[in-house]
Design an enzyme around this catalytic site. Structure first.
Site, mmCIF file in Angstrom:
data_model
loop_
_atom_site.group_PDB
_atom_site.id
_atom_site.type_symbol
_atom_site.label_atom_id
_atom_site.label_comp_id
_atom_site.label_asym_id
_atom_site.label_seq_id
_atom_site.Cartn_x
_atom_site.Cartn_y
_atom_site.Cartn_z
ATOM 1 N N LYS A 254 -3.717 11.789 -17.056
ATOM 2 C CA LYS A 254 -3.990 11.023 -18.281
ATOM 3 C C LYS A 254 -2.693 10.321 -18.666
ATOM 4 O O LYS A 254 -1.765 10.931 -19.183
ATOM 5 C CB LYS A 254 -4.463 11.940 -19.414
ATOM 6 C CG LYS A 254 -4.813 11.161 -20.668
ATOM 7 C CD LYS A 254 -5.404 12.053 -21.734
ATOM 8 C CE LYS A 254 -6.006 11.258 -22.874
ATOM 9 N NZ LYS A 254 -5.109 10.305 -23.495
ATOM 10 N N GLU A 304 -5.029 1.744 -16.759
ATOM 11 C CA GLU A 304 -4.089 2.046 -17.820
ATOM 12 C C GLU A 304 -2.783 1.334 -17.448
ATOM 13 O O GLU A 304 -2.247 1.551 -16.354
ATOM 14 C CB GLU A 304 -3.905 3.570 -17.898
ATOM 15 C CG GLU A 304 -3.133 4.051 -19.085
ATOM 16 C CD GLU A 304 -3.976 4.254 -20.361
ATOM 17 O OE1 GLU A 304 -5.188 3.911 -20.385
ATOM 18 O OE2 GLU A 304 -3.393 4.732 -21.337
ATOM 19 N N ARG A 419 -19.010 8.468 -26.395
ATOM 20 C CA ARG A 419 -18.120 9.603 -26.226
ATOM 21 C C ARG A 419 -19.019 10.747 -25.792
ATOM 22 O O ARG A 419 -20.075 10.955 -26.365
ATOM 23 C CB ARG A 419 -17.455 9.941 -27.559
ATOM 24 C CG ARG A 419 -16.393 11.004 -27.466
ATOM 25 C CD ARG A 419 -15.819 11.292 -28.840
ATOM 26 N NE ARG A 419 -15.069 10.170 -29.389
ATOM 27 C CZ ARG A 419 -13.831 9.838 -29.035
ATOM 28 N NH1 ARG A 419 -13.214 10.532 -28.100
ATOM 29 N NH2 ARG A 419 -13.223 8.820 -29.591
ATOM 30 N N LYS A 425 -10.904 15.375 -21.918
ATOM 31 C CA LYS A 425 -9.442 15.248 -21.836
ATOM 32 C C LYS A 425 -8.808 16.581 -22.194
ATOM 33 O O LYS A 425 -9.255 17.260 -23.131
ATOM 34 C CB LYS A 425 -8.942 14.117 -22.741
ATOM 35 C CG LYS A 425 -9.369 14.209 -24.173
ATOM 36 C CD LYS A 425 -8.980 12.965 -24.965
ATOM 37 C CE LYS A 425 -9.591 13.051 -26.347
ATOM 38 N NZ LYS A 425 -9.489 11.858 -27.136
#
Ligand code: AMP
Length: 590
Positions: A254, A304, A419, A425
């Site tokens: 992440k 990202e 979501r 996460k």
């Protein structure tokens, strides 16, 4: 269609904070609206002209609006009178309607103004460029005001100034569309899917009105129209992850950067942020380099973007990347703050949607589409089949400067705009700790004392409640802010002040100033406690009691890339609260 119908509906909506009533007013409005103007109506009632991602901004300043009202009022000393009225009510739209009322009593209106005309004029104003822009804007605005009734003038000005704040959530609009055109609120789900793949509520409205549910079901992804991103739930521990995901899933680093949705056709590249803002101009390096690494004609990819140390290749924290968010000297910033682009998903490939593909199929397609180099990378990923493997992977991820890991179910599709538990996460600091970080919405503020006089010193924050579509108060925070932070937050909030509390805000605590619920900041706290005052997860643990953060502290991160609807939810807060009790219980047993 006459603009007065819209203005009347706005007047009614301004007076209520109840979602059911708002929905009912919208249903009545949509039923009266000709299908050709329904998309424009939907944009206008959200105070917009086009969907956000097109970036069409009206950007009319108060001073200019005052000059336009004065021109239209044609009274002696008109500007002064308007300013006086404005000071009294704090609402320029209202002040304009008062002043124009005096004129209308002496003149006779012959022409009705239509939604089409108002929209067209506003659109022209938004697009004006070049010389004498100010004077031309004044001409258009006063032209409209000349033919508008005082109530119409009030709402035209509110739209122009960006202060039309009816507090209508997108979900409420979709509820109303489903009721108005299919007689069944449950069809909201089908509309939601269309909205999730197009991010364009006006287009969804027009389609349901003209083609019914069949048209909505055929809604397709369009290149250069952003897709609403899939979001992750959080877990606190490896054990919880395994409980939820089983023993075979994918783990990815992440990364602590900015989420970028890349739309690419040949050399044409358009980039959207997580909140679907067009951010192409901040990343000329992506525009230049990425098309060379892509083996496809047309794609939508997600990555990202992360700031890196060019010498060591090490990932740097999010704050470094935010230096790129500037209008000028971008080229300099590109050299000063180098990045890598780390791909983690593919949503569209050569004319076909990939949303329905399973994770593992999308990942292997991704690895076929992109040629890795120093700039373009895949997010590091590993297939996991036991707890030791997650622990090891998490350790490696933290050691390379990441925040934690994302855990993804192998056989699940990409659920746009949602979501859910297909992605989880796991951040390092969540593990058994109470010192957790939450992303909360700034809903109100209290004026400071001493050095902070004249500035906001303390803020009232809220979490998101998905069940009721509200922002529920969760704490007041005044620590962790540096003077520069307070200045920056004050600046950002200056155009979000509202006269009355937005209907989506749920707070018993009264703030000195209320804001549109838009700005998100990151907070850590020592504990989550039961609270008689705060409204987060109210009645979920105990009757008439909500949850609140104890000793909250600002971490220094203003989450400009997040929308209020992406802030931490009450479900997450409840999970943390329950987890914290479990940890305390386990500790007592040890
Ligand atoms: P959060 O902002 O804490 O809700 O976490 C979700 C965000 O993590 C996403 O919006 C992405 O910007 C970011 N992210 C970092 N790495 C990944 C990854 N491997 N997969 C998906 N999102 C990621």
């Amino acid at each position: 269609m006459e603009f007065s119908i819209l203005a009347d509906a706005f007047s009614k909506m301004e007076l209520t904070t109840k979602r059911l009533e708002l929905t009912q007013y919208l249903v009545e409005l949509f039923k009266k609206t000709p299908h050709d103007v329904i998309s424009r109506t939907v944009y206008l009632l959200q105070g917009k002209l086009r969907p956000d991602f097109e970036g069409v901004e009206l950007g009319v300043a108060e001073k200019l609006a005052i000059r336009a009202i004065a021109k239209s009022a044609g009274l002696d000393n008109a500007e002064k009178k308007i300013e006086e009225e404005y000071r009294k009510s704090g609402d320029l739209g209202h002040a304009a309607s008062k002043i124009l009322e005096q004129k209308k009593q002496t003149t006779f209106i012959v022409e009705y103004i239509t939604i089409e005309r108002v929209y067209e004029n506003l659109y022209t104003i938004a697009k004006l460029e070049g010389s004498k822009t100010q004077d031309r804007k004044i001409k258009y605005i006063s032209g409209l005001l000349n033919d508008a009734s005082p109530v119409e003038a009030k709402f035209i000005l509110k739209i122009l100034l960006g202060t039309l704040r009816l507090g209508i959530a997108e979900n409420t609009v979709m509820d109303a569309l489903a009721i108005a055109f299919t007689d069944n609120k449950e069809n909201r789900k089908v509309l939601e899917h269309a909205y999730n793949v197009s991010s364009d509520l006006g287009k969804v409205a027009e389609t349901i009105a003209k083609k019914g549910l069949a048209g909505i079901e055929e809604f397709k992804i369009n290149l250069f129209n952003p897709i609403r991103p899939m979001l992750a739930d959080r877990v606190k521990s490896e054990e919880e992850a395994i409980e939820k995901l089983g023993i075979k899933f994918a783990a990815e680093y992440k990364l602590d950067g900015e989420r970028v949705q890349l739309h690419i056709e040949g050399d044409k590249v358009v980039l959207f942020s997580r909140s679907l803002e067009n951010i192409t101009s901040y990343y000329p390096d992506i525009v230049e380099k990425i098309p060379k690494t892509i083996l496809a004609q047309k794609v939508i990819l997600e990555a990202e973007a992360v700031a890196i140390n060019e010498n060591t290749g090490e990932f740097l924290p999010f704050q470094e990347l935010m230096h790129r968010r500037r209008k000028y000297e971008i080229e300099k910033a590109v050299l000063q703050y180098p990045i890598t682009v780390n791909f983690f998903d593919v949503l569209y490939y050569d004319g076909k949607s990939c949303l329905e593909l399973e994770y593992k199929e999308r990942r292997s397609l991704l690895e076929k589409i992109i040629k890795e180099d120093d700039f373009a990378k895949y997010v590091p990923m590993s297939y996991i089949s036991n707890q030791n493997e997650i622990e090891e992977f998490l350790e490696n991820s933290i050691n390379s400067g990441c925040e934690g890991v994302m855990l993804k179910m192998l056989d699940k599709p990409y659920h746009a705009g949602a979501r859910g538990s297909f992605w989880l996460k796991l951040k390092r600091e969540y593990r058994n700790e109470l010192g957790d970080s939450l992303d909360l919405v700034v809903i109100g503020a209290f004026f400071g004392k001493g050095r902070r006089t004249g500035k906001y010193g303390t803020f009232l924050l809220a979490s998101c409640d998905y069940d009721t579509d509200t922002f529920t108060s969760i704490c007041k925070v005044g620590t962790g802010f540096k003077d520069e932070d307070l200045d920056q937050i004050y600046q950002i909030l200056s155009n979000k002040v509202t006269i009355k509390k937005n209907p989506r805000i749920d707070s018993k605590m009264e703030a000195d100033v209320w804001f549109e619920p838009e700005l998100v900041i990151e907070i850590v706290a020592s504990e989550i406690t039961l609270s008689p005052i705060h409204m987060a997860a109210r009645n979920k643990i105990r009757k008439d009691t909500g949850l609140a953060l104890r000793f909250p502290k600002f971490t220094g991160k203003i989450r400009l890339e997040k929308d209020a609807d992406d802030a931490s939810t009450n479900e997450e807060v409840l999970t943390l609260f329950k987890g914290q009790k479990k940890v305390a219980h386990d500790r007592n047993l040890m």
